[in-house]
Write an enzyme that holds these catalytic residues in place. Sequence first.
Site, PDB file in Angstrom:
ATOM      1  N   GLU A  95      18.132  67.279 -68.160  1.00 37.90           N
ATOM      2  CA  GLU A  95      17.992  66.026 -67.363  1.00 37.90           C
ATOM      3  C   GLU A  95      17.787  64.815 -68.533  1.00 37.90           C
ATOM      4  O   GLU A  95      16.892  64.914 -69.257  1.00 37.90           O
ATOM      5  CB  GLU A  95      17.243  66.151 -66.505  1.00 37.90           C
ATOM      6  CG  GLU A  95      16.937  64.693 -65.642  1.00 37.90           C
ATOM      7  CD  GLU A  95      18.341  64.174 -64.959  1.00 37.90           C
ATOM      8  OE1 GLU A  95      19.048  65.345 -64.392  1.00 37.90           O
ATOM      9  OE2 GLU A  95      18.666  63.229 -65.109  1.00 37.90           O
ATOM     10  N   HIS A 144      13.124  62.573 -65.637  1.00 35.87           N
ATOM     11  CA  HIS A 144      14.160  61.775 -64.979  1.00 35.87           C
ATOM     12  C   HIS A 144      13.387  60.442 -64.750  1.00 35.87           C
ATOM     13  O   HIS A 144      12.198  60.459 -64.490  1.00 35.87           O
ATOM     14  CB  HIS A 144      14.587  62.486 -63.634  1.00 35.87           C
ATOM     15  CG  HIS A 144      15.646  61.623 -63.055  1.00 35.87           C
ATOM     16  ND1 HIS A 144      15.448  60.513 -62.273  1.00 35.87           N
ATOM     17  CD2 HIS A 144      16.999  62.180 -62.641  1.00 35.87           C
ATOM     18  CE1 HIS A 144      16.655  60.030 -61.825  1.00 35.87           C
ATOM     19  NE2 HIS A 144      17.536  61.235 -61.948  1.00 35.87           N
ATOM     20  N   THR A 198      23.934  63.137 -63.071  1.00 40.00           N
ATOM     21  CA  THR A 198      24.215  64.661 -63.255  1.00 40.00           C
ATOM     22  C   THR A 198      25.332  65.588 -62.583  1.00 40.00           C
ATOM     23  O   THR A 198      25.922  66.307 -62.949  1.00 40.00           O
ATOM     24  CB  THR A 198      22.992  65.391 -62.558  1.00 40.00           C
ATOM     25  OG1 THR A 198      21.818  64.544 -62.886  1.00 40.00           O
ATOM     26  CG2 THR A 198      22.745  66.699 -62.948  1.00 40.00           C
ATOM     27  N   ASP A 237      22.858  65.956 -69.811  1.00 37.15           N
ATOM     28  CA  ASP A 237      23.792  65.355 -68.981  1.00 37.15           C
ATOM     29  C   ASP A 237      24.238  63.910 -69.135  1.00 37.15           C
ATOM     30  O   ASP A 237      25.454  63.654 -68.726  1.00 37.15           O
ATOM     31  CB  ASP A 237      23.301  65.718 -67.303  1.00 37.15           C
ATOM     32  CG  ASP A 237      21.971  65.177 -66.999  1.00 37.15           C
ATOM     33  OD1 ASP A 237      21.421  64.348 -68.006  1.00 37.15           O
ATOM     34  OD2 ASP A 237      21.608  65.124 -65.830  1.00 37.15           O
ATOM     35  N   HIS A 238      23.447  63.002 -69.383  1.00 34.97           N
ATOM     36  CA  HIS A 238      23.687  61.819 -69.582  1.00 34.97           C
ATOM     37  C   HIS A 238      22.556  61.145 -70.284  1.00 34.97           C
ATOM     38  O   HIS A 238      21.455  61.699 -70.622  1.00 34.97           O
ATOM     39  CB  HIS A 238      23.970  60.811 -67.986  1.00 34.97           C
ATOM     40  CG  HIS A 238      23.114  61.250 -67.146  1.00 34.97           C
ATOM     41  ND1 HIS A 238      21.797  60.658 -67.094  1.00 34.97           N
ATOM     42  CD2 HIS A 238      23.025  61.991 -66.191  1.00 34.97           C
ATOM     43  CE1 HIS A 238      21.097  61.171 -66.048  1.00 34.97           C
ATOM     44  NE2 HIS A 238      21.777  61.918 -65.626  1.00 34.97           N
TER      45      HIS A 238
HETATM   46  C1  GP9 Z   1      19.191  65.444 -58.677  1.00 39.57           C
HETATM   47  C2  GP9 Z   1      19.160  65.395 -60.049  1.00 39.57           C
HETATM   48  C3  GP9 Z   1      19.121  64.109 -60.739  1.00 39.57           C
HETATM   49  O1  GP9 Z   1      19.193  66.335 -58.046  1.00 39.57           O
HETATM   50  O2  GP9 Z   1      20.388  65.976 -60.554  1.00 39.57           O
HETATM   51  O3  GP9 Z   1      20.143  63.388 -60.677  1.00 39.57           O
HETATM   52  P1  GP9 Z   1      20.715  62.125 -61.548  1.00 39.57           P
HETATM   53  O4  GP9 Z   1      19.907  60.735 -60.845  1.00 39.57           O
HETATM   54  O5  GP9 Z   1      20.348  62.312 -62.540  1.00 39.57           O
HETATM   55  O6  GP9 Z   1      22.158  62.321 -61.181  1.00 39.57           O
HETATM   56 MN    MN Z   2      20.701  63.587 -64.521  1.00 42.05          MN
END
Ligand code: GP9
Ligand code: MN
Length: 418
Positions: free
Chosen positions: A38, A197, A82, A256-257
């Site tokens: 994440e 996150h 994500t 992921d980003h």
């Molecule tokens: C939520 C997690 C985070 O289930 O995948 O989401 P994001 O805000 O990073 O897209």
């Molecule tokens: Mn994410």
Amino acid sequence: NGSELVEVTNYVSSTQAEPSDEMHGIAKDRNLIVVTLESLQTFVLNNEMNGQTITPFMNELTKDKDTIYFPNFYHQTGLGKTSDSEFILENSLYPRGGSAVFFTHSGNTYNSMAEKLGENGYFTNVQHANTKSFWNRDIMYQALEIDEFQDIESFTIEEGQAVNWGMKDVPFMQQSVEHMTEMQQPFYSRLLTLTNHHPFYLDEEDKFISEFDSNSGTLNRYFQTARYLDEAVKELFDELKAKGLYENSIIVMYGDHYGISENHNAAMSQFLGKEITPYDTAQLQKVPFFVHIPGYGEGHVNEEIGGQIDMRPTILNLMGIEADEDIQFGDDLFSEEREEFTVFRDGRFITGENVYAGGSCYDLETGEIDDPAGCEPFIDRAMQQLNYSEAIINGDLLRFYDEETGELLTDEAPAATQ
Ligand code: GP9
Ligand code: MN
């Protein structure tokens, strides 16, 4: 419509690079574990903050004999964050420009990596300690033909095991591996982490390093949650070993980003010790990509420029699964003949020589403004790729494509467009 699909198929088959022979099937029949890291950006790896190592375990992995680490790998997500990264991983298609494809096109026909592995005898699963409907995952996973989704209901969250958005990553890893011990093998299990996150909060006992000191609390805390995520990755490896699942698996991990947006440029500039130009912002879209194959022995740092769109072809080739006829916009990163050209969802791109960002063409090495001629031929190609991918999604065109034979079911196409 049908003719659009003909055009896209021609484009894809004429641009797709032959996958590497050397790496073909190197992880055949092993369990495949894919970890979504994440918000993890590459700039924290092999780096220090106020003299403190941010990602000690992953730093070791970058030098590990069984790991291939890609430091020049970029995320290609848009608004779907994500979920966009999951979409890219499963389909080697770009996500949509203006909205999250997990919400808008969950009824489409796809040819996901999960479906492909399923056809090859794999049990396919996603584990994520959040509500199942977040990002419409419960619906989209059906379209992606994922056999089982273990959401928050499958996890036991004890007192003190939740922070920020939900379950902490360390206990999540423990229970995820526990779940794997009960799965039919070979399995494909995808783990979505959560602690690193925004807003990057942690309990005191999980802070292994101190905060950064800048005008951005977000960036200040980010180093600590990234450090915590590193601990969770270590936990995953330890648990896999303890449960006897390690040797017969391949572990792929990707960021992921971005976690730190441009709103924090002043603080980021303080950390990096330089002014942040559109070139730097583009470089900050690098996310780590790891391929860890226990027993491989020839681990190395692979400088190839690539992006998330390349994960599906790369992984399938390692698993020894043919994808010649699949409509994929990425290439096997180990391919000898692959062209370095990585397109962001917003049209920025990276080539072997240049970075195109903020309407300028920068020299990839120096970050200085370069002759626009280096970027020009790629501007239209970048748009073309994004548009073709978008056309596939918007027209649900994979309905009309037989990936076994590469044949178009064109008889059906005209009727369906009416
Ligand atoms: C939520 C997690 C985070 O289930 O995948 O989401 P994001 O805000 O990073 O897209
Ligand atoms: Mn994410």
